[in-house]
Design an enzyme around this catalytic site. Structure first.
Site, PDB file in Angstrom:
ATOM      1  N   TRP A  26       0.835  -1.213   0.000  1.00 45.17           N
ATOM      2  CA  TRP A  26       0.000   0.000   0.000  1.00 45.17           C
ATOM      3  C   TRP A  26       0.864   1.255   0.000  1.00 45.17           C
ATOM      4  CZ3 TRP A  26      -2.124   1.795   5.378  1.00 45.17           C
ATOM      5  CH2 TRP A  26      -1.118   1.689   6.328  1.00 45.17           C
TER       6      TRP A  26
ATOM      7  N   GLU B 105      -0.930  -4.784  11.855  1.00 45.93           N
ATOM      8  CA  GLU B 105      -0.254  -6.007  11.415  1.00 45.93           C
ATOM      9  C   GLU B 105       0.091  -6.986  12.530  1.00 45.93           C
ATOM     10  OE1 GLU B 105       3.082  -4.831   8.888  1.00 45.93           O
ATOM     11  OE2 GLU B 105       1.792  -5.198   7.161  1.00 45.93           O
TER      12      GLU B 105
END
Length: 806
Positions: free
Chosen positions: A362, A501
């Protein structure tokens, strides 16, 4: 400006720092890049030569814990650097050893990166046991004008001896992808079908292809003695040597005391992905034959860089400015005007190494906002990479039982999900299930980038065509992913991962993913709202055609609107929750862990090695909820929360910021950048500490050995944007350049040149109490500027100083 502001130098030779320096001294042009390895060295403990072409991937299958695992990698291409040398002193019994910086006879070493001219120079001095000295000065370039060319110019000077110098130059095709230690047990031989050959004019070539993707690769090299006695050029012509996977040229050059001889090596690289060629080999040989002498190559290369620096002008005084210039240099080497013509995305680690396998995540979320205002054609090319993979994203959604487009967390050649199924924890030595493909928020990043590009450029043609298709398909995915919870009276998005994450599931649960990640839900609501706006803004014929092609009925548009107002945002203890249930997790003993381990950035690896899991704790790897403060201005973020039925006041945002600051390990280089951005307007001293960490993240390798595997492109570009938008409060919407400066004392004086909606070379300069806007004469109406709510129109061919509010 002082020369030091445009150079990055290393004195002395330190083997254990070589791989880091190789990454930071990479040269590239957006088409390909080569690490800053010494040409005399080969891959080993201290060195890793690597050359990577943008978008050149290959897939291999490995066996991990008894199962077959596929990985697609950006391929390490044949090494064009090799050039080694040894002395043949007159009267000596035989030649000396092949010399390299690792040889004990090295008595001096310096290398310097010239950011202005895009060259890497090295100076090495060797002295043998008889007092004979050889000084080697070498300059390297990867051509910024002709993206297929590179060159080495090496000058040898003898001191205290005479005789001959043997020089061996070559192309080495016997390479693997072995630059990342944790990948080395996996299949890494990506090249096959090597052939070598010789052409008139001191030209040799090597061609091969990738094993599975079948990309043809060809390199040709011309090595000549650039300074030899008149009439002796034939005697000192390079003699070719062909081996199965290597082709070489050898020269024997006369050396006289205090006299210099020069050797020039010019290389061309082509692949079968290139446009307008017959064959890569024919193109490479032809290009290297017609390439001019080194001095002319260098001149045109420097002109190209000078033009590029004018387009991306960013002037920040002092050491921060010097580091920012290095960051910008590496961004431009990965994403140059040449990139606009390629089918490539934004590799998270640049073209500088093999970490993350060269995949596209991203990171354009941190890169495109800077490029939009300087090189918008490059931004558009990068968005096209996503558009071409829209069909693959739609297939992925269908296979998951969803409508619309589900973009992959990791993308490479085809746009399919390339996230690994297992990953190695080097601390425990265990292979673990990888669930990061649940980061579906990457789709919102794609939509955000489309919107920001079109706002900055006014490119309605793109917005109403490719941009609208992507946005609407992503909106469709989010609307279909949302499920109604009658008890809450809200829509929920479940079984996802956020930017954090660390958390990929709930403690003691076998179900993957989390529910109601705030970042995911709020950005999904934003996408749905923008999609609705685009549908209304489309010209009538285009709207009818697009809705018919996508089979979007009025009922579906109504659902988008409903979901965008009623997605669930969880709270706990009067702060915004990272996800539903975050506040129920255990608190972590941060002080105890720091006392035991020191650096706990990779907290997930530490806890797993202890037999624990970070899923049990309120601990984040990087900014998650706070990422919303990076994407949206305070006004826009408050509006988004209001749309979702919540009042987000300053007190709640400050409390949320403080809460997560105390629970974040900063295991990503992006984390310090985002925290600096969020804190810049409220806690300036803390903001600068995080900004400093973002600036030195790669040059000091604060992640502990990761930079040598490739620079962190998103973090580097993000620091540039921190100055460009973070310090100026710059927004591009409603056909106006909107400014709301709130600078840090350390970044209170700077200037930049922008392109905004057809206005080229807008000069913006910020001082402590004023901002200067200069608009060149371009035949257009004046530039509309909104400064903290007050509107000005700066006519073309004028400059105005505007006072900042108190």
């Amino acid at each position: 400006m002082a020369a030091r502001a445009w150079t990055w130098s290393y004195e002395g030779y330190e083997p254990r720092k070589e791989r880091l320096r190789e990454a930071l001294c990479t040269l590239g042009n957006g088409y390909f890049a080569t690490r800053g390895a010494a040409p005399e060295t080969s891959a080993g403990e201290f060195h890793y030569p690597g050359t990577y072409a943008a978008g050149c991937y290959n897939r291999l299958t490995s066996t991990v814990q008894g199962r077959q695992v596929e990985n697609e990698d950006m391929v390490n291409l044949p090494d064009w650097l090799p050039l080694r040398y040894r002395l043949h002193p007159a009267g000596a019994a035989g030649p000396g050893p092949w010399l390299s910086p690792d040889d004990p006879s090295l008595v001096g070493h310096r290398q310097s990166l010239d950011l202005r001219g895009g060259t890497l120079t090295r100076r090495s001095v060797y002295e043998d046991g008889e007092g004979r000295r050889l000084t080697v000065e070498q300059e390297r370039l990867v051509h910024m004008e002709d993206p297929h060319l590179a060159a080495l110019h090496t000058t040898f000077t003898a001191d205290g001896w005479e005789g001959e110098l043997e020089v061996e130059s070559g192309i080495d095709g016997d390479v693997r992808n072995s630059g990342v230690a944790r990948y080395r047990d996996l299949a890494n031989r990506h090249l096959t079908g090597w052939e070598t050959g010789v052409e008139p004019g001191s030209v040799v070539w090597l061609r091969c292809r990738t094993v599975e993707s079948d990309i043809g690769v060809a390199l040709a090299a011309r090595t000549v003695a650039a300074a030899v006695p008149q009439g002796d050029a034939g005697r000192y012509r390079a003699e070719p040597r062909r081996l199965p996977r290597v082709v070489q040229q050898a020269l024997r050059l006369p050396m006289a005391p205090d006299a210099a001889v020069a050797v020039d090596k010019t290389v061309a690289l082509y692949t079968s992905r290139d446009a307008a060629i017959g064959s890569p080999l024919r193109a490479a040989v032809s290009a290297v034959r017609r390439a001019p002498a080194y001095s002319r190559l260098l001149a045109s290369h420097r002109r190209a860089w000078a033009n590029l620096w004018q387009q991306v002008k960013l002037e920040v005084p002092g050491e921060p400015g010097r580091i920012l210039r290095l960051h910008l240099f590496h961004v431009l080497q990965t994403l140059s005007p040449h990139t606009a013509e390629l089918d490539v995305g934004v590799p998270a680690r640049g073209l500088h190494g093999e970490a993350y396998r060269g995949h596209v995540f991203w990171d354009e979320l941190f890169v495109l906002p800077f490029l939009n205002l300087h090189l918008p054609e490059v931004s558009r090319g990068l968005l096209d990479y996503r558009y071409r993979r829209l069909p693959a994203a739609c297939r992925a959604a269908r296979e998951a039982g969803r409508a619309g487009a589900m973009y992959p967390w990791q993308s490479a050649a085809e746009g399919r999900e390339e996230t690994q199924e297992v990953h190695l924890n080097p601390r425990s030595g265990r292979w673990l299930t990888d669930r990061s493909r649940l980061q579906h928020h990457v789709g919102s990043a794609v939509a955000y980038n489309v919107w920001q590009y079109c706002q900055a450029t006014g490119d309605t043609e793109y917005l109403y065509s490719k941009g609208a298709e992507m946005l609407l398909q992503i909106a469709r995915f989010w609307a279909d992913s949302a499920t109604w919870d009658p008890a809450l009276g809200r829509y929920r998005i479940r079984h996802v991962m956020g930017p954090d994450e660390y958390h990929d599931g709930y403690p003691d649960s076998d179900v993957a993913g989390l529910d109601d990640n705030t970042y995911t839900n709020v950005t999904a609501a934003w996408v749905l709202a923008r999609a609705g706006e685009i549908v209304l803004a489309l010209p009538g014929s285009r709207r009818r055609k697009l809705l018919e092609e996508m089979r979007i009925e009025p009922a579906e548009l109504s659902r988008w609107e409903d979901v965008s107002h009623r997605l669930h945002v969880p709270y706990h203890r009067d702060v915004i929750s990272q996800f539903a249930g975050y506040g129920d997790l255990a608190e972590l003993d941060w002080d105890g862990l720091r006392a035991r381990y020191g650096d706990i950035r990779r907290l997930d690896r530490i806890l797993e090695a202890e037999g624990d899991t970070v899923n049990r704790y309120q601990a984040s790897k990087q900014a998650d909820v706070l990422m919303l403060g990076y994407l949206f201005s305070p006004r826009e973020l408050s509006g988004l929360f209001r749309r979702l039925g919540h009042e987000l006041d300053d007190e709640t945002w400050r409390a949320t910021t403080d809460y997560y600051l105390a629970r974040t390990s900063h295991g990503s280089t992006l984390s310090s950048l985002v925290h600096a951005w969020v804190l810049a307007r409220t806690r300036r001293a803390d903001a600068w500490a995080y900004c400093e960490e973002a600036l030195i993240g790669d040059i000091a390798d604060i992640q502990g050995g990761t930079t040598e595997e490739g620079i962190h492109l998103g973090a580097m570009a993000g620091t540039l944007d921190f100055v460009q938008r973070g310090m100026t409060g710059l927004e591009t919407r409603d056909d106006a350049l909107r400014l709301s400066p709130a600078t840090l004392p350390q970044l209170s004086k700077f200037g930049m040149r922008l392109r905004f909606r057809g206005h080229w070379d807008v000069d913006l300069r910020l001082r402590a109490e004023r901002v200067r806007v200069a608009v060149p004469d371009n035949g257009k109406p004046g530039l509309k500027v909104v400064l903290d709510g007050r509107t000005y129109v700066v006519p073309t061919a004028t400059a105005q100083w505007l006072d900042l509010p108190s």
